[in-house]
Design an enzyme around this catalytic site. Structure first.
Site, mmCIF file in Angstrom:
data_model
loop_
_atom_site.group_PDB
_atom_site.id
_atom_site.type_symbol
_atom_site.label_atom_id
_atom_site.label_comp_id
_atom_site.label_asym_id
_atom_site.label_seq_id
_atom_site.Cartn_x
_atom_site.Cartn_y
_atom_site.Cartn_z
ATOM 1 N N TRP A 13 -2.213 -80.651 -43.745
ATOM 2 C CA TRP A 13 -2.016 -80.508 -42.293
ATOM 3 C C TRP A 13 -2.750 -81.581 -41.498
ATOM 4 O O TRP A 13 -2.541 -81.723 -40.310
ATOM 5 C CB TRP A 13 -2.506 -79.132 -41.832
ATOM 6 C CG TRP A 13 -1.672 -77.973 -42.284
ATOM 7 C CD1 TRP A 13 -0.581 -78.002 -43.102
ATOM 8 C CD2 TRP A 13 -1.864 -76.583 -41.922
ATOM 9 N NE1 TRP A 13 -0.075 -76.737 -43.278
ATOM 10 C CE2 TRP A 13 -0.848 -75.855 -42.565
ATOM 11 C CE3 TRP A 13 -2.786 -75.912 -41.134
ATOM 12 C CZ2 TRP A 13 -0.730 -74.463 -42.435
ATOM 13 C CZ3 TRP A 13 -2.684 -74.533 -41.003
ATOM 14 C CH2 TRP A 13 -1.661 -73.821 -41.647
ATOM 15 N N LYS A 14 -3.660 -82.279 -42.140
ATOM 16 C CA LYS A 14 -4.532 -83.244 -41.446
ATOM 17 C C LYS A 14 -5.224 -82.536 -40.277
ATOM 18 O O LYS A 14 -5.465 -81.333 -40.344
ATOM 19 C CB LYS A 14 -3.740 -84.464 -40.981
ATOM 20 C CG LYS A 14 -2.863 -85.055 -42.085
ATOM 21 C CD LYS A 14 -2.420 -86.440 -41.763
ATOM 22 C CE LYS A 14 -1.326 -86.863 -42.710
ATOM 23 N NZ LYS A 14 -1.279 -88.301 -42.903
ATOM 24 N N GLU A 61 -6.991 -91.894 -45.505
ATOM 25 C CA GLU A 61 -7.594 -91.855 -44.163
ATOM 26 C C GLU A 61 -9.119 -91.721 -44.268
ATOM 27 O O GLU A 61 -9.841 -92.227 -43.419
ATOM 28 C CB GLU A 61 -6.964 -90.712 -43.341
ATOM 29 C CG GLU A 61 -5.526 -91.062 -42.954
ATOM 30 C CD GLU A 61 -4.583 -89.902 -42.789
ATOM 31 O OE1 GLU A 61 -5.041 -88.749 -42.637
ATOM 32 O OE2 GLU A 61 -3.358 -90.132 -42.823
ATOM 33 N N GLY A 101 2.409 -84.585 -45.732
ATOM 34 C CA GLY A 101 1.712 -84.556 -44.448
ATOM 35 C C GLY A 101 2.607 -83.984 -43.366
ATOM 36 O O GLY A 101 2.781 -82.770 -43.243
ATOM 37 N N GLY A 102 3.218 -84.855 -42.593
ATOM 38 C CA GLY A 102 4.000 -84.454 -41.417
ATOM 39 C C GLY A 102 4.972 -83.309 -41.674
ATOM 40 O O GLY A 102 5.040 -82.348 -40.898
HETATM 41 C C1 PEP Z 1 -0.538 -87.358 -46.386
HETATM 42 O O1 PEP Z 1 -1.190 -87.181 -45.369
HETATM 43 O O2 PEP Z 1 -1.084 -87.164 -47.479
HETATM 44 C C2 PEP Z 1 0.863 -87.758 -46.280
HETATM 45 C C3 PEP Z 1 1.527 -88.031 -47.371
HETATM 46 O O3 PEP Z 1 1.389 -87.832 -45.005
HETATM 47 P P1 PEP Z 1 2.947 -88.017 -44.608
HETATM 48 O O4 PEP Z 1 3.736 -87.076 -45.477
HETATM 49 O O5 PEP Z 1 2.990 -87.635 -43.160
HETATM 50 O O6 PEP Z 1 3.307 -89.429 -44.871
#
Ligand code: PEP
Length: 259
Positions: A13-14, A99, A234-235
């Site tokens: 979810w970040k 990140e 992620g998203g």
């Molecule tokens: C992540 O944050 O690990 C990721 C893969 O993000 P996204 O799917 O948004 O690229």
């Protein structure tokens, strides 16, 4: 015909969520999941661990954290120890997300120490590795991911079969640019060989996830690759229908015949 490994679909979810949004999301996931064949986890911001622990109770959704301290306790302001995470029923902890490497200067050694601490508390580290666009263009992809994984193998060799690896090309995270299934498979194959070299047959069960703009539309093709054992999302993990579709694609990939 070889056995399919149990795939893992983990949401990251970040730094997103509110009490209200989390409740709606987790309730929609729980309602939409009927005993999935694959493993499912959500890695949530630390303040919401308790909330999501109760929302996901008795469901197929395992709880994950997005980081863990390399230290057991003490003067480490802002950090959460593996022991604390364990008290909230945390089963997985992401370590070395790009990140964290980028904005918090986490070295390969720090990531490895975090993985060790998680393992010591029965938490499965999801160890992220991946190259930047500049590194890919300079032909350094293999060298970079091998160096990142080697540090974790070096310190955790005795229990390396307990980790999960996530290959996340930095240029594909949050950008909408996905590695092609062939590009991802090539790196997964390399990581698999490295794990096998370190741990022999014990490495066969280690799951290597792909992460980087995986979504409902591209998941099936990625998850069909022989060395892609799931996804770190992620998203798309913030939208219940999309995350459920990725889980369905993982279930489907596990039931497909394999040569
Ligand atoms: C992540 O944050 O690990 C990721 C893969 O993000 P996204 O799917 O948004 O690229």
């Amino acid at each position: 015909m070889t056995m399919h490994k149990k795939k893992l679909v983990a949401g990251n979810w970040k730094m997103n969520g509110t009490l209200a949004a989390n409740e709606a999301l987790v309730k929609a996931l729980v309602g939409g999941l009927d005993s999935p064949a694959c493993d499912v986890a959500v890695c949530v911001p630390a303040p919401y661990l308790s909330q999501v622990q109760s929302l996901a109770k008795d469901s197929a959704i395992a709880l994950g954290a997005q980081d863990v301290s390399a230290h057991a306790s003490g003067a480490f302001t802002g950090e959460q120890s593996a022991g604390m995470l364990q008290e909230f029923g945390v089963r997985y902890a992401i370590v070395g997300h790009s990140e964290r490497r980028q904005y918090h200067g986490e070295s390969d050694e720090a990531v490895s120490a975090k993985a060790a601490m998680a393992l010591r508390h029965g938490i499965t580290p999801i160890v992220c590795v991946g190259e930047t666009l500049q590194q890919r263009e300079a032909g350094q992809t293999d060298e970079v991911v091998k160096r990142q994984l080697a540090a974790v193998i070096h310190d955790n060799g005795h229990c390396i079969s307990e980790i999960v690896v996530a290959y996340e090309p930095v240029w594909a995270i949050g950008t909408g640019k996905t590695a092609t299934p062939e590009q991802a498979q090539a790196v997964h194959h390399l990581l698999r060989a490295q794990l096998h070299h370190a741990a022999g047959d014990h490495a066969a069960g280690i799951r290597i996830l792909y992460g980087g703009s995986m979504n409902a539309a591209n998941a099936a093709q990625l998850l069909a690759q022989p060395d892609i054992d799931g996804g770190l999302i992620g998203g798309a993990s913030l939208k219940a229908p999309d995350f459920l579709q990725i889980i369905a694609a993982a279930n489907q990939a596990m039931s497909a015949p394999r040569a």
